[in-house]
Design a protein around this motif. Structure first.
Motif, PDB file in Angstrom:
ATOM      1  N   THR A   1       0.861  -1.178   0.000  1.00 21.53           N
ATOM      2  CA  THR A   1       0.000   0.000   0.000  1.00 21.53           C
ATOM      3  C   THR A   1       0.898   1.229   0.000  1.00 21.53           C
ATOM      4  O   THR A   1       1.765   1.368   0.864  1.00 21.53           O
TER       5      THR A   1
ATOM      6  N   VAL B   1      -2.893  -3.391 -10.411  1.00 22.17           N
ATOM      7  CA  VAL B   1      -2.652  -2.288  -9.473  1.00 22.17           C
ATOM      8  C   VAL B   1      -3.961  -1.526  -9.317  1.00 22.17           C
ATOM      9  O   VAL B   1      -4.614  -1.202 -10.305  1.00 22.17           O
TER      10      VAL B   1
ATOM     11  N   LYS C   1      -3.393  10.064 -10.800  1.00 20.56           N
ATOM     12  CA  LYS C   1      -3.804   9.315 -12.000  1.00 20.56           C
ATOM     13  C   LYS C   1      -3.131   9.896 -13.238  1.00 20.56           C
ATOM     14  O   LYS C   1      -2.578   9.156 -14.057  1.00 20.56           O
TER      15      LYS C   1
ATOM     16  N   LEU D   1       0.634   9.090 -13.225  1.00 19.72           N
ATOM     17  CA  LEU D   1       0.871   7.681 -13.556  1.00 19.72           C
ATOM     18  C   LEU D   1       0.725   7.460 -15.058  1.00 19.72           C
ATOM     19  O   LEU D   1       1.583   6.840 -15.692  1.00 19.72           O
TER      20      LEU D   1
ATOM     21  N   LEU E   1       5.218   3.693  -9.191  1.00 21.19           N
ATOM     22  CA  LEU E   1       4.062   4.087  -8.386  1.00 21.19           C
ATOM     23  C   LEU E   1       4.455   5.143  -7.347  1.00 21.19           C
ATOM     24  O   LEU E   1       3.677   6.075  -7.103  1.00 21.19           O
TER      25      LEU E   1
ATOM     26  N   GLN F   1      -8.586   0.269 -11.711  1.00 21.55           N
ATOM     27  CA  GLN F   1      -7.745  -0.926 -11.666  1.00 21.55           C
ATOM     28  C   GLN F   1      -6.929  -0.964 -12.959  1.00 21.55           C
ATOM     29  O   GLN F   1      -7.493  -0.892 -14.054  1.00 21.55           O
TER      30      GLN F   1
ATOM     31  N   LEU G   1      -5.612   1.952  -8.052  1.00 16.71           N
ATOM     32  CA  LEU G   1      -5.459   3.340  -7.615  1.00 16.71           C
ATOM     33  C   LEU G   1      -6.822   3.763  -7.104  1.00 16.71           C
ATOM     34  O   LEU G   1      -7.820   3.656  -7.832  1.00 16.71           O
TER      35      LEU G   1
ATOM     36  N   PHE H   1      -2.284   3.617  -3.744  1.00 16.37           N
ATOM     37  CA  PHE H   1      -2.004   2.524  -4.683  1.00 16.37           C
ATOM     38  C   PHE H   1      -1.964   1.243  -3.872  1.00 16.37           C
ATOM     39  O   PHE H   1      -1.404   1.221  -2.771  1.00 16.37           O
ATOM     40  N   GLU H   2      -2.510   0.159  -4.434  1.00 17.64           N
ATOM     41  CA  GLU H   2      -2.402  -1.158  -3.805  1.00 17.64           C
ATOM     42  C   GLU H   2      -2.073  -2.187  -4.876  1.00 17.64           C
ATOM     43  O   GLU H   2      -2.584  -2.112  -5.989  1.00 17.64           O
ATOM     44  N   TYR H   3      -1.223  -3.132  -4.508  1.00 15.46           N
ATOM     45  CA  TYR H   3      -0.898  -4.240  -5.410  1.00 15.46           C
ATOM     46  C   TYR H   3      -0.222  -5.341  -4.611  1.00 15.46           C
ATOM     47  O   TYR H   3       0.229  -5.126  -3.485  1.00 15.46           O
TER      48      TYR H   3
ATOM     49  N   THR I   1      -4.767   9.735  -1.916  1.00 17.04           N
ATOM     50  CA  THR I   1      -4.818   8.650  -2.885  1.00 17.04           C
ATOM     51  C   THR I   1      -3.998   7.467  -2.386  1.00 17.04           C
ATOM     52  O   THR I   1      -3.008   7.644  -1.673  1.00 17.04           O
TER      53      THR I   1
ATOM     54  N   ALA J   1       2.958   8.925  -7.067  1.00 19.74           N
ATOM     55  CA  ALA J   1       2.325   9.343  -5.809  1.00 19.74           C
ATOM     56  C   ALA J   1       2.993  10.572  -5.209  1.00 19.74           C
ATOM     57  O   ALA J   1       2.383  11.254  -4.377  1.00 19.74           O
TER      58      ALA J   1
END
Length: 163
Positions: A17, A114, A28, A31, A158, A87, A116, A126-128, A124, A162
């Motif tokens: 995270t 990933v 966004k 990225l 990422l 996603q 967002l 990010f998770e993966y 914001t 961010a």
């Protein structure tokens, strides 16, 4: 008569995270500027057997590209919620081929998913799932070596978006 069998393994996955105080739209946009969408024409070349040309184009790509994206936040509208969540499928076709040549099952995780999402407080997230953990289940050092490089490329991209 055919037979089938089933085997289920339990694997440990490391979930990452990355939190940012930046607004969703800013992260966004950053990225998508730094990790471009892949040109689907490459896959057309591959389908028609233009492997040498496709390879030249793949070698010219940046370390990571966006293969696809889905507006998961819009889906929540079906249950009366409003959230910002996209996603992404992020990876590199050559990186994938360097893993799947050793274990085709690695294709299950390439490209990496990933998410967002907004954090509900103006920031914001990010998770993966870390590539080194999901690809590690195959027990092949050649796959693991490529996954470690992918893991670093993904984290760098990422965190830069961010920032």
């Amino acid at each position: 008569m055919s037979t089938i069998s089933r085997h289920i393994d339990r694997i440990a996955v490391e979930h990452v995270t990355i939190r940012s105080s930046q607004a969703f739209d800013a992260v966004k946009a950053k990225l998508e500027r730094t990790v471009p969408r892949i040109d689907d024409g490459i896959f057309t070349l591959l389908r028609y057997g233009e492997h040498a040309r496709a390879l030249r184009e793949l070698e010219a790509l940046p370390a990571l590209t966006i293969f696809g994206m889905r507006d998961h936040g819009a889906l929540l509208g079906t249950v009366g919620q409003q959230r910002r969540a996209i996603q992404y499928d992020i990876g590199n076709p050559l990186t994938a081929s360097r893993m799947t040549r050793h274990d085709l099952s690695a294709g299950l995780y390439a490209p990496i998913r990933v998410l967002l999402r907004d954090d509900g407080q103006g920031g914001t997230v990010f998770e993966y799932d870390r590539p080194v953990s999901v690809f590690g289940q195959f027990g092949d050092e050649r796959v693991d070596a490529v996954a470690r490089h992918l893991d670093q490329d993904l984290m760098d991209a990422l965190e830069a978006a961010a920032a």
